[in-house]
Design a protein around this motif. Structure first.
Motif, PDB file in Angstrom:
ATOM      1  N   ARG A  68       0.988  -1.255  -0.016  1.00 29.30           N
ATOM      2  CA  ARG A  68      -0.142  -0.065  -0.100  1.00 29.30           C
ATOM      3  C   ARG A  68       1.054   1.218   0.002  1.00 29.30           C
ATOM      4  N   GLU A  69       0.592   2.287  -0.786  1.00 29.52           N
ATOM      5  CA  GLU A  69       1.207   3.351  -0.973  1.00 29.52           C
ATOM      6  C   GLU A  69       0.546   4.709  -0.758  1.00 29.52           C
ATOM      7  N   PHE A  70       1.098   5.797  -0.287  1.00 32.91           N
ATOM      8  CA  PHE A  70       0.577   6.965  -0.028  1.00 32.91           C
ATOM      9  C   PHE A  70       0.300   7.710  -1.546  1.00 32.91           C
TER      10      PHE A  70
ATOM     11  N   GLU B 198       3.399   7.677   5.867  1.00 30.20           N
ATOM     12  CA  GLU B 198       3.612   6.337   6.533  1.00 30.20           C
ATOM     13  C   GLU B 198       2.114   5.836   6.633  1.00 30.20           C
ATOM     14  N   THR B 199       2.016   4.508   5.996  1.00 26.68           N
ATOM     15  CA  THR B 199       0.575   3.821   6.291  1.00 26.68           C
ATOM     16  C   THR B 199       0.431   3.543   7.888  1.00 26.68           C
ATOM     17  N   ARG B 200       1.338   2.959   8.405  1.00 32.47           N
ATOM     18  CA  ARG B 200       1.292   2.690   9.877  1.00 32.47           C
ATOM     19  C   ARG B 200       0.692   3.668  10.881  1.00 32.47           C
ATOM     20  N   LYS B 201       0.936   4.855  10.447  1.00 30.16           N
ATOM     21  CA  LYS B 201       0.604   6.304  11.265  1.00 30.16           C
ATOM     22  C   LYS B 201      -0.827   6.609  11.282  1.00 30.16           C
ATOM     23  N   TYR B 202      -1.414   6.081  10.316  1.00 28.24           N
ATOM     24  CA  TYR B 202      -2.996   6.226  10.100  1.00 28.24           C
ATOM     25  C   TYR B 202      -3.700   5.313  10.795  1.00 28.24           C
TER      26      TYR B 202
ATOM     27  N   GLY C  98      -6.032  10.104  10.592  1.00 26.58           N
ATOM     28  CA  GLY C  98      -5.071   9.816  11.500  1.00 26.58           C
ATOM     29  C   GLY C  98      -4.890  11.045  12.302  1.00 26.58           C
ATOM     30  N   VAL C  99      -4.455  11.206  13.387  1.00 24.86           N
ATOM     31  CA  VAL C  99      -4.066  12.196  14.047  1.00 24.86           C
ATOM     32  C   VAL C  99      -2.355  12.573  14.059  1.00 24.86           C
ATOM     33  N   VAL C 100      -2.213  13.159  12.473  1.00 23.31           N
ATOM     34  CA  VAL C 100      -0.647  13.233  12.390  1.00 23.31           C
ATOM     35  C   VAL C 100      -0.681  14.537  11.322  1.00 23.31           C
ATOM     36  N   PRO C 101       0.633  14.775  11.309  1.00 23.59           N
ATOM     37  CA  PRO C 101       1.078  15.984  10.485  1.00 23.59           C
ATOM     38  C   PRO C 101       0.458  15.670   8.947  1.00 23.59           C
ATOM     39  N   PHE C 102       0.132  16.737   8.166  1.00 24.38           N
ATOM     40  CA  PHE C 102      -0.474  16.300   6.912  1.00 24.38           C
ATOM     41  C   PHE C 102       0.284  15.965   5.854  1.00 24.38           C
ATOM     42  N   THR C 103       1.767  15.933   6.265  1.00 26.49           N
ATOM     43  CA  THR C 103       2.821  15.543   5.532  1.00 26.49           C
ATOM     44  C   THR C 103       3.386  14.129   5.766  1.00 26.49           C
TER      45      THR C 103
END
Length: 124
Positions: A45-47, A107-111, A99-104
């Motif tokens: 899976r890719e961004f 990485e799949t695992r961070k969502y 995900g509660v992550v920066p919009f940049t």
């Protein structure tokens, strides 16, 4: 918990366009960066693209930049991916993610939350 449901996939010819939509329900939509990912057969899976909580800032993979546009409508709890100038290599199952992550974040695992995916097939 956030539930995500994608729609809008299908078959397109090379050079054509498709628009994907993702509807979110559950926890407050504006807590989350929203992303689109894709997975082709036999590949990881890719961004593809991501958008920040406000809908102002966006981030794209090099392979789709200039062809795809991500947007969100916070009042409707939806995020969309407009795909133009499609190529056969864009063929994949496309997933919406939150995900509660920066919009940049690519990485799949961070969502944290994922939809079930929608198939996009581009014929040459």
């Amino acid at each position: 918990q956030v539930q995500l449901v994608e729609s809008g996939g299908g078959l397109a010819q090379a050079g054509g366009s498709l628009r994907l939509s993702c509807a979110a329900s559950g926890r407050t939509f504006t807590f989350y960066t929203m992303g689109w990912f894709r997975q082709a057969p036999g590949k990881e899976r890719e961004f593809v693209a991501a958008i920040d909580k406000s809908g102002i800032s966006t981030y794209y993979s090099a392979s789709v930049k200039g062809r795809f546009t991500i947007s969100r409508a916070n009042a409707k709890n939806t995020v969309a991916l407009q795909m133009n100038t499609l190529k056969p290599e864009d063929t994949a199952v496309y997933y919406c993610a939150a995900g509660v992550v920066p919009f940049t974040t690519a990485e799949t695992r961070k969502y944290d939350y994922w939809g079930q995916g929608t198939q996009v097939t581009v014929s040459s």
